[in-house]
Design an enzyme around this catalytic site. Structure first.
Site, PDB file in Angstrom:
ATOM      1  N   SER A 196      -5.513   1.672  -8.988  1.00 26.15           N
ATOM      2  CA  SER A 196      -6.601   2.646  -8.882  1.00 26.15           C
ATOM      3  C   SER A 196      -7.383   2.706 -10.185  1.00 26.15           C
ATOM      4  O   SER A 196      -6.824   2.525 -11.277  1.00 26.15           O
ATOM      5  CB  SER A 196      -5.993   4.013  -8.586  1.00 26.15           C
ATOM      6  OG  SER A 196      -6.950   5.025  -8.776  1.00 26.15           O
ATOM      7  N   LYS A 204       0.565   4.810 -10.927  1.00 27.68           N
ATOM      8  CA  LYS A 204      -0.230   3.578 -10.836  1.00 27.68           C
ATOM      9  C   LYS A 204      -0.148   2.803 -12.152  1.00 27.68           C
ATOM     10  O   LYS A 204      -0.023   1.586 -12.162  1.00 27.68           O
ATOM     11  CB  LYS A 204      -1.686   3.896 -10.478  1.00 27.68           C
ATOM     12  CG  LYS A 204      -1.849   4.454  -9.064  1.00 27.68           C
ATOM     13  CD  LYS A 204      -1.375   3.453  -8.004  1.00 27.68           C
ATOM     14  CE  LYS A 204      -1.360   4.031  -6.611  1.00 27.68           C
ATOM     15  NZ  LYS A 204      -0.698   3.173  -5.608  1.00 27.68           N
ATOM     16  N   TYR A 251       0.481  11.227 -10.192  1.00 28.43           N
ATOM     17  CA  TYR A 251      -0.014  10.164  -9.307  1.00 28.43           C
ATOM     18  C   TYR A 251      -0.612   9.023 -10.139  1.00 28.43           C
ATOM     19  O   TYR A 251      -0.268   7.853  -9.966  1.00 28.43           O
ATOM     20  CB  TYR A 251      -1.067  10.714  -8.332  1.00 28.43           C
ATOM     21  CG  TYR A 251      -1.899   9.624  -7.716  1.00 28.43           C
ATOM     22  CD1 TYR A 251      -1.382   8.827  -6.698  1.00 28.43           C
ATOM     23  CD2 TYR A 251      -3.183   9.341  -8.191  1.00 28.43           C
ATOM     24  CE1 TYR A 251      -2.137   7.787  -6.168  1.00 28.43           C
ATOM     25  CE2 TYR A 251      -3.942   8.315  -7.663  1.00 28.43           C
ATOM     26  CZ  TYR A 251      -3.407   7.539  -6.649  1.00 28.43           C
ATOM     27  OH  TYR A 251      -4.149   6.507  -6.139  1.00 28.43           O
ATOM     28  N   PHE A 308       0.816  -1.211   0.000  1.00 25.24           N
ATOM     29  CA  PHE A 308       0.000   0.000   0.000  1.00 25.24           C
ATOM     30  C   PHE A 308       0.854   1.268   0.000  1.00 25.24           C
ATOM     31  O   PHE A 308       0.386   2.319  -0.430  1.00 25.24           O
ATOM     32  CB  PHE A 308      -0.877   0.075   1.263  1.00 25.24           C
ATOM     33  CG  PHE A 308      -1.942  -0.978   1.349  1.00 25.24           C
ATOM     34  CD1 PHE A 308      -3.101  -0.866   0.610  1.00 25.24           C
ATOM     35  CD2 PHE A 308      -1.793  -2.070   2.178  1.00 25.24           C
ATOM     36  CE1 PHE A 308      -4.106  -1.822   0.695  1.00 25.24           C
ATOM     37  CE2 PHE A 308      -2.784  -3.035   2.279  1.00 25.24           C
ATOM     38  CZ  PHE A 308      -3.940  -2.911   1.533  1.00 25.24           C
TER      39      PHE A 308
HETATM   40  N1  UFG Z   1     -15.704  16.591  -4.559  1.00 24.11           N
HETATM   41  C1  UFG Z   1     -16.381  17.753  -4.283  1.00 24.11           C
HETATM   42  N2  UFG Z   1     -15.940  18.522  -3.239  1.00 24.11           N
HETATM   43  C2  UFG Z   1     -14.871  18.178  -2.476  1.00 24.11           C
HETATM   44  C3  UFG Z   1     -14.199  16.979  -2.760  1.00 24.11           C
HETATM   45  C4  UFG Z   1     -14.636  16.203  -3.816  1.00 24.11           C
HETATM   46  O1  UFG Z   1     -17.345  18.109  -4.966  1.00 24.11           O
HETATM   47  O2  UFG Z   1     -14.530  18.929  -1.559  1.00 24.11           O
HETATM   48  C5  UFG Z   1     -16.179  15.750  -5.662  1.00 24.11           C
HETATM   49  C6  UFG Z   1     -15.142  15.564  -6.753  1.00 24.11           C
HETATM   50  O3  UFG Z   1     -15.222  16.615  -7.685  1.00 24.11           O
HETATM   51  C7  UFG Z   1     -15.526  14.212  -7.304  1.00 24.11           C
HETATM   52  C8  UFG Z   1     -16.100  13.456  -6.117  1.00 24.11           C
HETATM   53  O4  UFG Z   1     -16.429  14.452  -5.151  1.00 24.11           O
HETATM   54  O5  UFG Z   1     -16.546  14.381  -8.253  1.00 24.11           O
HETATM   55  C9  UFG Z   1     -15.116  12.498  -5.504  1.00 24.11           C
HETATM   56  O6  UFG Z   1     -13.904  13.176  -5.257  1.00 24.11           O
HETATM   57  P1  UFG Z   1     -12.752  12.558  -4.372  1.00 24.11           P
HETATM   58  O7  UFG Z   1     -11.638  13.562  -4.308  1.00 24.11           O
HETATM   59  O8  UFG Z   1     -13.281  12.063  -3.090  1.00 24.11           O
HETATM   60  O9  UFG Z   1     -12.317  11.283  -5.211  1.00 24.11           O
HETATM   61  P2  UFG Z   1     -11.742  11.206  -6.700  1.00 24.11           P
HETATM   62  O10 UFG Z   1     -12.755  10.420  -7.460  1.00 24.11           O
HETATM   63  O11 UFG Z   1     -11.348  12.498  -7.248  1.00 24.11           O
HETATM   64  O12 UFG Z   1     -10.362  10.469  -6.445  1.00 24.11           O
HETATM   65  C10 UFG Z   1     -10.286   9.216  -5.848  1.00 24.11           C
HETATM   66  C11 UFG Z   1      -8.990   9.079  -5.042  1.00 24.11           C
HETATM   67  C12 UFG Z   1      -7.797   9.078  -5.930  1.00 24.11           C
HETATM   68  C13 UFG Z   1      -7.970   8.113  -7.037  1.00 24.11           C
HETATM   69  C14 UFG Z   1      -9.245   8.400  -7.773  1.00 24.11           C
HETATM   70  C15 UFG Z   1      -9.500   7.441  -8.870  1.00 24.11           C
HETATM   71  O13 UFG Z   1      -8.876  10.141  -4.138  1.00 24.11           O
HETATM   72  O14 UFG Z   1      -6.661   8.694  -5.175  1.00 24.11           O
HETATM   73  O15 UFG Z   1     -10.327   8.296  -6.870  1.00 24.11           O
HETATM   74  O16 UFG Z   1     -10.422   8.024  -9.770  1.00 24.11           O
HETATM   75  F1  UFG Z   1      -6.947   8.171  -7.921  1.00 24.11           F
END
Ligand code: UFG
Length: 341
Positions: A127, A156, A152, A83
């Protein structure tokens, strides 16, 4: 006592939940972590759940000599779950070399020692980011790998390539890459969970910190996406379901059940939920209303990503058992617990 399993990054969010599941299945766990994004207090949480204190060494996998030394002292490791890595997408854009060193040098040193000591069973944290903006949904493992949007994401993709090449060169070595969708939630005991440092970048910790009063309001990044309600869609998977998949994947290798010596599985629920649906789920399980506002899109976000879980269900024999509400309720319980003191 069953075999000894090395868990790198075992004090982190997904790592710690996996350690608990390994111990619950009788494995003897040794953790390597450098605490760059975790703390040794997590060991206490693990102990409080399982009654077993895992072995732990504070080792920085970027220091090759320390990796060599570790493997010279541990000859009986039956499998490695890797991890340890950096995971902040935005940070990787500003500091790419940190990400290539943290996520790829460490992988190379680890694989070198595993190969030199004739050990063979390796599980890699990958991922769904490798799929980028997928052409069709749900996303299968055969979906094309798109050029990475961030360093990042690139680590992966390249990480998987490195492992695949090692598997090709050494047919005694076997590995499984697990492509996670969006891991959320916490252990139901509230002994372990996500511990973001500083302002959370991910949706769920931002929501729970807003609800508890640490943040003023949630910013929802865009409501003009081509989805039902205009907000992005993701596949949110409970971290405990995810952790259990690691034990199953590991046992597939330990029992020589893999079809080829490099396999890839999607780990998700198969269900896509929009950001607004996540907010509604939170409001329901917490019986409160959340402050939020719609702001412009965040760069790098894909419109929608959710898993086709057929392969994991049928070949791995794993499926999720916890739903979005349960995952969000566990994250909320955890946030309340860590803010009690
Ligand atoms: N979002 C918001 N406000 C915030 C945070 C997130 O609206 O404050 C939205 C983002 O725009 C997105 C969704 O919530 O649409 C999910 O966002 P996250 O940041 O929680 O997750 P991500 O899908 O961007 O990313 C996650 C992991 C990464 C990984 C990715 C794979 O954090 O490590 O999934 O797609 F690479």
């Amino acid at each position: 006592m069953k075999s000894k399993i090395l868990v790198t990054g075992g004090l982190g969010f997904i790592g710690s939940h996996t350690v608990v599941e390994l111990q619950a299945n009788g494995y003897d766990v040794i953790i390597i972590d450098n605490c760059s994004n975790s703390t040794e207090k997590v060991l206490e949480g693990i102990y409080n759940i399982t009654g077993i204190r895992p072995d732990y060494e504070n080792i920085d996998l970027r220091i090759k000599n320390d990796v060599v030394d570790f493997f010279s002292r541990h000859k009986n490791i039956a499998g490695v779950i890797h991890f340890a890595a950096s995971k902040a997408v935005g940070e990787s854009v500003h500091n790419p070399l940190l990400y290539y060193e943290n996520n790829l040098s460490t992988l190379i040193y680890l694989l070198q020692q595993i190969n030199e000591s004739n050990q063979s069973n390796f599980i890699f944290s990958s991922s769904c980011t490798v799929y980028g903006e997928a052409d069709s949904l749900p996303i299968t493992e055969n979906a094309p790998i798109k050029p990475a949007i961030s360093p990042y994401g690139n680590t992966k993709q390249v990480g998987e390539e490195i492992i695949k090449d090692v598997c090709f060169a050494n047919t005694d070595f076997q590995a499984i890459a697990l492509r996670y969708f969006n891991p959320i939630g916490a252990h139901d005991s509230t002994q372990i969970g996500e511990l973001p440092i500083g302002v959370p970048l991910n949706l769920i910790p931002y929501i729970t910190q807003t609800a508890i009063g640490i943040r003023k309001e949630l910013s929802i990044y865009g409501d003009d996406y081509p989805t039902e309600d205009g907000t992005c869609v993701r596949d949110y998977i409970h971290v405990v379901d995810l952790a259990k998949a690691h034990v199953i994947a590991l046992e597939r290798l330990l029992n020589n059940k893999a079809n080829t010596n490099f396999e890839v599985f999607n780990l998700g629920t198969g269900i896509g939920n929009s950001v607004l649906e996540v907010v509604q789920s939170f409001e329901k399980v917490s019986n409160s209303s959340l402050n939020y506002k719609i702001v412009p899109r965040r760069s790098g976000d894909v419109t929608a990503a959710y898993a086709d879980t057929t392969l994991a269900n049928e070949v791995l024999g794993w499926k999720t058992s916890l739903n979005l509400d349960q995952a969000i309720a566990s994250a909320w319980k955890w946030e309340q617990k860590i803010n009690k003191k």
